[in-house]
Design a protein around this motif. Sequence first.
Motif, PDB file in Angstrom:
ATOM      1  N   MET B 200       0.828  -1.205   0.000  1.00 10.82           N
ATOM      2  CA  MET B 200       0.000   0.000   0.000  1.00 10.82           C
ATOM      3  C   MET B 200       0.867   1.262   0.000  1.00 10.82           C
ATOM      4  SD  MET B 200      -2.813  -1.113   2.844  1.00 10.82           S
ATOM      5  CE  MET B 200      -4.407  -0.775   2.179  1.00 10.82           C
ATOM      6  N   VAL B 201       2.049   1.159   0.589  1.00 11.44           N
ATOM      7  CA  VAL B 201       2.847   2.369   0.840  1.00 11.44           C
ATOM      8  C   VAL B 201       4.057   2.498  -0.098  1.00 11.44           C
ATOM      9  CG1 VAL B 201       4.245   3.570   2.552  1.00 11.44           C
ATOM     10  CG2 VAL B 201       2.117   2.468   3.244  1.00 11.44           C
ATOM     11  N   VAL B 202       4.780   1.396  -0.302  1.00  8.22           N
ATOM     12  CA  VAL B 202       6.044   1.494  -1.038  1.00  8.22           C
ATOM     13  C   VAL B 202       5.855   1.968  -2.496  1.00  8.22           C
ATOM     14  CG1 VAL B 202       8.115   0.266  -1.772  1.00  8.22           C
ATOM     15  CG2 VAL B 202       7.155  -0.173   0.488  1.00  8.22           C
ATOM     16  N   PRO B 203       4.867   1.433  -3.250  1.00 12.93           N
ATOM     17  CA  PRO B 203       4.708   1.960  -4.621  1.00 12.93           C
ATOM     18  C   PRO B 203       4.363   3.458  -4.627  1.00 12.93           C
ATOM     19  CG  PRO B 203       3.525  -0.110  -4.377  1.00 12.93           C
ATOM     20  CD  PRO B 203       3.953   0.303  -3.004  1.00 12.93           C
ATOM     21  N   VAL B 204       3.614   3.911  -3.614  1.00 16.16           N
ATOM     22  CA  VAL B 204       3.266   5.332  -3.533  1.00 16.16           C
ATOM     23  C   VAL B 204       4.520   6.160  -3.249  1.00 16.16           C
ATOM     24  CG1 VAL B 204       1.828   7.056  -2.384  1.00 16.16           C
ATOM     25  CG2 VAL B 204       0.987   4.718  -2.679  1.00 16.16           C
ATOM     26  N   ALA B 205       5.332   5.665  -2.314  1.00 17.52           N
ATOM     27  CA  ALA B 205       6.575   6.361  -1.978  1.00 17.52           C
ATOM     28  C   ALA B 205       7.495   6.439  -3.199  1.00 17.52           C
ATOM     29  CB  ALA B 205       7.279   5.640  -0.827  1.00 17.52           C
ATOM     30  N   ALA B 206       7.535   5.343  -3.980  1.00 14.10           N
ATOM     31  CA  ALA B 206       8.377   5.347  -5.183  1.00 14.10           C
ATOM     32  C   ALA B 206       7.809   6.316  -6.217  1.00 14.10           C
ATOM     33  CB  ALA B 206       8.456   3.933  -5.757  1.00 14.10           C
ATOM     34  N   ALA B 207       6.477   6.258  -6.431  1.00 12.20           N
ATOM     35  CA  ALA B 207       5.848   7.091  -7.460  1.00 12.20           C
ATOM     36  C   ALA B 207       6.051   8.573  -7.167  1.00 12.20           C
ATOM     37  CB  ALA B 207       4.357   6.763  -7.561  1.00 12.20           C
ATOM     38  N   GLN B 208       5.926   8.960  -5.882  1.00 12.73           N
ATOM     39  CA  GLN B 208       5.973  10.398  -5.600  1.00 12.73           C
ATOM     40  C   GLN B 208       7.380  10.982  -5.694  1.00 12.73           C
ATOM     41  OE1 GLN B 208       4.219  11.136  -1.833  1.00 12.73           O
ATOM     42  NE2 GLN B 208       5.784  10.130  -0.645  1.00 12.73           N
ATOM     43  N   GLN B 209       8.375  10.115  -5.858  1.00 18.12           N
ATOM     44  CA  GLN B 209       9.703  10.633  -6.161  1.00 18.12           C
ATOM     45  C   GLN B 209       9.730  11.263  -7.555  1.00 18.12           C
ATOM     46  OE1 GLN B 209      12.113  10.535  -3.779  1.00 18.12           O
ATOM     47  NE2 GLN B 209      10.472   9.649  -2.556  1.00 18.12           N
ATOM     48  N   LEU B 210       8.820  10.784  -8.406  1.00 15.01           N
ATOM     49  CA  LEU B 210       8.873  11.155  -9.820  1.00 15.01           C
ATOM     50  C   LEU B 210       7.752  12.091 -10.251  1.00 15.01           C
ATOM     51  CD1 LEU B 210       9.554   7.531 -11.150  1.00 15.01           C
ATOM     52  CD2 LEU B 210      11.234   9.303 -10.671  1.00 15.01           C
ATOM     53  N   THR B 211       6.758  12.329  -9.390  1.00 13.97           N
ATOM     54  CA  THR B 211       5.553  13.044  -9.842  1.00 13.97           C
ATOM     55  C   THR B 211       5.391  14.374  -9.120  1.00 13.97           C
ATOM     56  OG1 THR B 211       4.284  11.863  -8.182  1.00 13.97           O
ATOM     57  CG2 THR B 211       4.297  10.943 -10.405  1.00 13.97           C
ATOM     58  N   ARG B 212       4.550  15.222  -9.730  1.00  9.95           N
ATOM     59  CA  ARG B 212       4.192  16.501  -9.101  1.00  9.95           C
ATOM     60  C   ARG B 212       2.706  16.574  -8.805  1.00  9.95           C
ATOM     61  NH1 ARG B 212       6.718  20.993 -12.944  1.00  9.95           N
ATOM     62  NH2 ARG B 212       6.307  19.415 -14.526  1.00  9.95           N
ATOM     63  N   ALA B 213       1.898  15.728  -9.501  1.00  8.99           N
ATOM     64  CA  ALA B 213       0.441  15.798  -9.369  1.00  8.99           C
ATOM     65  C   ALA B 213      -0.086  14.592  -8.607  1.00  8.99           C
ATOM     66  CB  ALA B 213      -0.206  15.858 -10.744  1.00  8.99           C
ATOM     67  N   PHE B 214      -1.226  14.781  -7.941  1.00 12.94           N
ATOM     68  CA  PHE B 214      -1.840  13.696  -7.192  1.00 12.94           C
ATOM     69  C   PHE B 214      -2.279  12.572  -8.120  1.00 12.94           C
ATOM     70  CE2 PHE B 214      -5.433  11.500  -5.314  1.00 12.94           C
ATOM     71  CZ  PHE B 214      -4.913  11.141  -4.090  1.00 12.94           C
ATOM     72  N   ARG B 215      -2.965  12.935  -9.193  1.00  9.98           N
ATOM     73  CA  ARG B 215      -3.476  11.918 -10.111  1.00  9.98           C
ATOM     74  C   ARG B 215      -2.350  11.107 -10.733  1.00  9.98           C
ATOM     75  NH1 ARG B 215      -8.541  11.635 -12.111  1.00  9.98           N
ATOM     76  NH2 ARG B 215     -10.020  12.913 -10.973  1.00  9.98           N
ATOM     77  N   ALA B 216      -1.267  11.774 -11.074  1.00  7.64           N
ATOM     78  CA  ALA B 216      -0.134  11.068 -11.657  1.00  7.64           C
ATOM     79  C   ALA B 216       0.474  10.115 -10.630  1.00  7.64           C
ATOM     80  CB  ALA B 216       0.906  12.066 -12.144  1.00  7.64           C
ATOM     81  N   THR B 217       0.537  10.552  -9.357  1.00  6.33           N
ATOM     82  CA  THR B 217       1.069   9.698  -8.303  1.00  6.33           C
ATOM     83  C   THR B 217       0.217   8.438  -8.153  1.00  6.33           C
ATOM     84  OG1 THR B 217       1.748  11.715  -7.166  1.00  6.33           O
ATOM     85  CG2 THR B 217       1.862   9.680  -5.910  1.00  6.33           C
ATOM     86  N   LEU B 218      -1.104   8.655  -8.119  1.00  7.75           N
ATOM     87  CA  LEU B 218      -2.046   7.542  -7.982  1.00  7.75           C
ATOM     88  C   LEU B 218      -1.857   6.542  -9.121  1.00  7.75           C
ATOM     89  CD1 LEU B 218      -4.582   6.471  -6.439  1.00  7.75           C
ATOM     90  CD2 LEU B 218      -5.972   7.890  -7.941  1.00  7.75           C
ATOM     91  N   ALA B 219      -1.808   7.044 -10.352  1.00  3.75           N
ATOM     92  CA  ALA B 219      -1.709   6.167 -11.522  1.00  3.75           C
ATOM     93  C   ALA B 219      -0.376   5.422 -11.541  1.00  3.75           C
ATOM     94  CB  ALA B 219      -1.883   6.984 -12.800  1.00  3.75           C
ATOM     95  N   LEU B 220       0.703   6.146 -11.268  1.00  2.22           N
ATOM     96  CA  LEU B 220       2.028   5.514 -11.317  1.00  2.22           C
ATOM     97  C   LEU B 220       2.180   4.491 -10.186  1.00  2.22           C
ATOM     98  CD1 LEU B 220       4.767   5.329 -12.677  1.00  2.22           C
ATOM     99  CD2 LEU B 220       5.550   7.246 -11.281  1.00  2.22           C
ATOM    100  N   ALA B 221       1.626   4.806  -9.011  1.00  2.00           N
ATOM    101  CA  ALA B 221       1.702   3.871  -7.881  1.00  2.00           C
ATOM    102  C   ALA B 221       0.973   2.575  -8.223  1.00  2.00           C
ATOM    103  CB  ALA B 221       1.114   4.507  -6.619  1.00  2.00           C
ATOM    104  N   MET B 222      -0.176   2.701  -8.884  1.00  2.00           N
ATOM    105  CA  MET B 222      -0.923   1.500  -9.262  1.00  2.00           C
ATOM    106  C   MET B 222      -0.135   0.682 -10.287  1.00  2.00           C
ATOM    107  SD  MET B 222      -4.758   3.138  -9.361  1.00  2.00           S
ATOM    108  CE  MET B 222      -5.641   1.665  -9.866  1.00  2.00           C
ATOM    109  N   ALA B 223       0.491   1.363 -11.235  1.00  2.00           N
ATOM    110  CA  ALA B 223       1.283   0.652 -12.243  1.00  2.00           C
ATOM    111  C   ALA B 223       2.458  -0.077 -11.585  1.00  2.00           C
ATOM    112  CB  ALA B 223       1.790   1.640 -13.300  1.00  2.00           C
TER     113      ALA B 223
END
Lengths: 265, 289
Positions: B200-223
């Motif tokens: 639940m947490v690690v993909p989000v932590a990884a995604a937000q290293q690369l994103t600026r937007a909430f929606r992009a973070t959500l999508a990248l974390a799911m991927a």
Amino acid sequence: MLSDAPTLHVHDLTVPLGGRSVVRHVALDVRPGEFVTVLGGNGSGKSTLVRAATGLLPHTSGEVRLFGTPVADFRDWHRIGYVPQRPSAASGVPATVREIVTAGRLSRRRLLRPLRHADKAAVQAALTSVDLADRAGESVAELSGGQQQRVLIARALATEPDLLVLDEPTAGVDLEHQQLLARVLAAHAARGVAIVLVAHELGPLARLIDRVVVLRDGRVTFDGTPDAEAAAFAHSHDQHHPLDPNSGGARAVVLGPGWQAGERR
Amino acid sequence: MSLLAYDFMQRALMAALLTGLTAPAIGTYLVQKRLALLGDGIGHIALTGVALGLLTGQAPLLTAVIVAVAGATVIEVLRLRGRASGDVALALFFYGGIAAGVLLTGLAGGSAATLTSYLFGALTTVSDADLLLVVVLAALVLTVSLGLAPQLFAVCQDEEHARVSGMPVAAYSVLISVLAAVTVTLAMRTVGLLLVSALMVVPVAAAQQLTRAFRATLALAMALGVLAAVSGVWVSFSVNAAPGPTIVLLALAGFVVASPLGGWLRSRRGVTMPTDDLHDLHDLHDGKD
């Protein structure tokens, strides 16, 4: 322009916080187009007053009405724009300036519907009015503290409210942008929006204000025009713009061409 | 594609795919609320639910969902009422959940091996009935967490502003906790209850290293979640390891790669983090700018 019911009606309000009455027997009416500032030191109860007035805190006695409706029964939340007092606009996940300002439209949006044209236009207008349109795609966490405050103000403006409640919105905002904010708020007041501003000191906003309410230990110790307040307390915050002390038309004076000329120094 | 020849692997991969999608989706909201460890607390509570299932002869997945949802609701209500701070409320349930789970499993005659399969995942045990329940619940979690994204975003971003916007903040907060509880139990057979929070947490932590937007973070974390979960099942089958630890280590590898990459991206944009708020205040006091 004035409707029968005041925009905000507070009567004999007492608000407890941690077992102690932080606001005590406060009365306050704010009418459409009126610009009221609540001043007071730390712990004077000024934030608690506006938090109770917006229904965020329960009160033990007295009455709060929004647009004539008791706050507990109030449902027209799209008529209220609120700027909470918080050190940062950021949270645990990145969000762009535009995403946060768009949250200001939620009280006007239906569930499961995409953003309408009117929503996008209001967000864009709010961003432009606080001078952040060119930063809309950036992460708020990457902005300075003052810029983040302007994001929170834009979110409240995007709601297109009839009552704006701002809890110390200018903390960390530079002088140039405080003046910009003053112009934006003045334009809203001129259109009939009632404004309640909680502040530590007034700065460039001083000349826009119809009324100053001073709180001390949870009680109102002064309620009148800014210059009368200055005279009564010999405070320094508005001595550079003398207004007619007996003027009920103080707003006409401060919102007329004069304020603009004064604004530009 | 030899591994797809096994029915149980098809079910395991399907379960992993759905877990990889749902866990980061709801995890993004938890991280935004700064309740990243909520999933862990719920995982411990769900163990009590599993044990109840073993004790009563019911399907453990079903009893785990029920107990986890009830526990998550109580945690959120305690937090909203200010009876306990978020972390203390969580701690109470961490210990209560795992103690009751171990005690009840013992009473049911279960062994350490039984518990281990729930704690760290066990691919071969995903039954058709389990998979059906996983599909239904995953569809529910995804529908709500994506369909109500504007509302959930606002509540997690700024509770006070959401309340003054007239949103039922308590109801949405409980909804997020309930969705987290459902997601935890979905992930029980793939990642296991002890490690589900990581997905639940690690993909989000990884995604937000690369994103600026909430929606992009959500999508990248799911991927990233899907990538870690599916490849983790694959690898764990190939080397005969427990799936949960494999999935979590792959997700962490994603973070290890994303973190310096994000730093490089930010330096290219000329951004330094965190921004210096005091600088503005000094400017104000000095009358500069």
